[in-house]
Write an enzyme that holds these catalytic residues in place. Structure first.
Site, PDB file in Angstrom:
ATOM      1  N   ARG A  61       0.856  -1.198   0.000  1.00 13.14           N
ATOM      2  CA  ARG A  61       0.000   0.000   0.000  1.00 13.14           C
ATOM      3  C   ARG A  61       0.884   1.237   0.000  1.00 13.14           C
ATOM      4  O   ARG A  61       1.882   1.316   0.728  1.00 13.14           O
ATOM      5  CB  ARG A  61      -0.889  -0.038   1.235  1.00 13.14           C
ATOM      6  CG  ARG A  61      -1.861   1.114   1.458  1.00 13.14           C
ATOM      7  CD  ARG A  61      -2.601   0.799   2.747  1.00 13.14           C
ATOM      8  NE  ARG A  61      -3.659   1.699   3.117  1.00 13.14           N
ATOM      9  CZ  ARG A  61      -3.663   2.434   4.237  1.00 13.14           C
ATOM     10  NH1 ARG A  61      -2.620   2.396   5.057  1.00 13.14           N
ATOM     11  NH2 ARG A  61      -4.696   3.179   4.547  1.00 13.14           N
ATOM     12  N   GLU A 148      -9.355   6.752   6.408  1.00  9.27           N
ATOM     13  CA  GLU A 148     -10.031   6.828   7.706  1.00  9.27           C
ATOM     14  C   GLU A 148     -11.096   7.924   7.708  1.00  9.27           C
ATOM     15  O   GLU A 148     -11.061   8.874   8.470  1.00  9.27           O
ATOM     16  CB  GLU A 148      -9.004   7.036   8.826  1.00  9.27           C
ATOM     17  CG  GLU A 148      -8.044   5.856   8.964  1.00  9.27           C
ATOM     18  CD  GLU A 148      -7.123   5.957  10.167  1.00  9.27           C
ATOM     19  OE1 GLU A 148      -6.756   4.907  10.725  1.00  9.27           O
ATOM     20  OE2 GLU A 148      -6.754   7.088  10.548  1.00  9.27           O
ATOM     21  N   GLU A 257      -4.762  -1.224   8.263  1.00 14.31           N
ATOM     22  CA  GLU A 257      -3.669  -0.687   9.062  1.00 14.31           C
ATOM     23  C   GLU A 257      -3.662  -1.400  10.410  1.00 14.31           C
ATOM     24  O   GLU A 257      -4.708  -1.532  11.051  1.00 14.31           O
ATOM     25  CB  GLU A 257      -3.832   0.815   9.316  1.00 14.31           C
ATOM     26  CG  GLU A 257      -3.694   1.689   8.095  1.00 14.31           C
ATOM     27  CD  GLU A 257      -3.785   3.175   8.433  1.00 14.31           C
ATOM     28  OE1 GLU A 257      -3.585   3.527   9.634  1.00 14.31           O
ATOM     29  OE2 GLU A 257      -4.050   3.977   7.527  1.00 14.31           O
TER      30      GLU A 257
END
Length: 343
Positions: A61, A148, A257
């Site tokens: 990523r 997020e 994450e």
């Protein structure tokens, strides 16, 4: 044959539980290398993207900011290395000149500050980014639209607490349409606090709206899951939350994450105190998350991305724990580099 059967069954069991995406976010790699750091595996200097590939990773990523250290040109250069090493490429668009997370989602400088203008801008920007990766022969496999975004993106226009969720639905719809106008990456939507079903339910329960974002535009749901920031972030809460998420939306799910410390002061409360603060604890933590994902309904557990395992110079990774890396300060790999084989 009778003697071999238990070993065969054990092997088949492991294969059944293995995830599709065994990955890491290594966005800072070129920044770290620029400071003079070299990574070693068994004493041999080796590019970090190759080290993790050799130890079982298959996905990387990369974050992209609209300015600063992690701009488009930086991401394009890193993507060439990632693809050359044989990884699936995930591109994480922050839609900001700097960090975007639950506490900040600033509109990039020079972008419009009204919803109509931002819908046009995010469509064009996303299209251009996706096209740039394709043009250099490193097409994006998974495109993460926003980082997020529990309380929206492009604040204050797309801030849910200020204007509701409809602007977010429009902006994501526009971004995805821009990407799909030039390529066909899988689309990932990423929220923090994957253990918190109430938060996930609130977002996804409202973001799919007529005339804007639809559920069929989203291929993968990603969540962050860290042990440092909230006492509710337990493995049991993650299992409950993601089980609800899988049952409700029927999408593949990744923990996009996570990390675990090898060094941490006693003042930091870790949500799973039975997991040791050590290299072996890192492996235990990732295996435990893998087990949660592997048990999700309909095989919807899809992957784990360890966040910034090689960021020497920033080993706390934003937490109160001093070191969460899979390498030591001199760039030598720790035993926990093998976490990808546990995914």
């Amino acid at each position: 044959m009778v003697v071999l059967l238990p070993f065969l069954l054990l092997s088949l069991s492991w294969l059944a539980s293995a995830l599709t995406y065994k990955g890491a976010d290594i966005s800072s790699l070129a920044v770290v290398e620029k400071s003079g750091v070299k990574y070693t595996d068994g004493g041999k200097v080796t590019p970090f993207e190759t080290i993790i590939r050799n130890h079982g990773a298959n996905t990387v990523r990369i974050r992209i900011w609209t300015a600063g250290d992690y701009n488009l040109q930086y991401g394009l250069a890193l993507a060439k290395r990632v693809k050359a090493a044989g990884h699936t490429l995930v591109v994480d668009l922050h839609y900001s000149d700097t960090w975007a997370d639950p506490g900040k989602q600033a509109i990039p400088s020079g972008w419009p500050t009204d919803l109509d203008g931002l819908n046009t801008q995010i469509w064009q920007y996303t299209k251009d980014v996706v096209q740039a990766f394709s043009n250099q022969g490193t097409p994006i496999d998974i495109l993460q639209v926003g980082n997020e975004i529990n309380n929206g993106l492009l604040w204050p226009v797309g801030q849910i607490s200020a204007h509701g969720i409809n602007p977010v639905s429009q902006l994501l719809h526009s971004a995805i349409n821009g990407a799909k106008s030039v390529a066909n990456p899988k689309i990932l939507i990423h929220l923090a606090n994957g253990w918190n079903w109430s938060g996930l339910k609130s977002f996804f329960g409202g973001v799919f709206t007529p005339g804007a974002l639809t559920a069929d535009q989203v291929d993968i749901i990603g969540v962050s899951f860290y042990p440092f920031y909230d006492s509710g972030a337990t493995l049991s809460a993650l299992k409950s939350s993601l089980t609800n998420l899988a049952n409700t939306y029927n999408k593949p799910i990744v923990v996009a994450e996570t990390d675990w410390p090898v060094s941490c002061s006693g003042s930091v409360h870790l949500t799973e105190p039975s997991v040791p603060v050590s290299s072996s604890g890192q492996q235990t933590w990732v295996t435990d998350i893998r087990n949660v994902l592997s048990a999700l309904p309909n095989g919807h557990g899809a992957g784990i991305f360890y966040w910034e395992p090689g960021w020497i110079g920033n080993a706390n990774l934003g937490s109160g724990c001093s070191d969460n890396l899979l390498v030591s300060s001199n760039g030598a790999v720790r035993d926990s580099i093998n976490i990808f084989q546990d995914m």
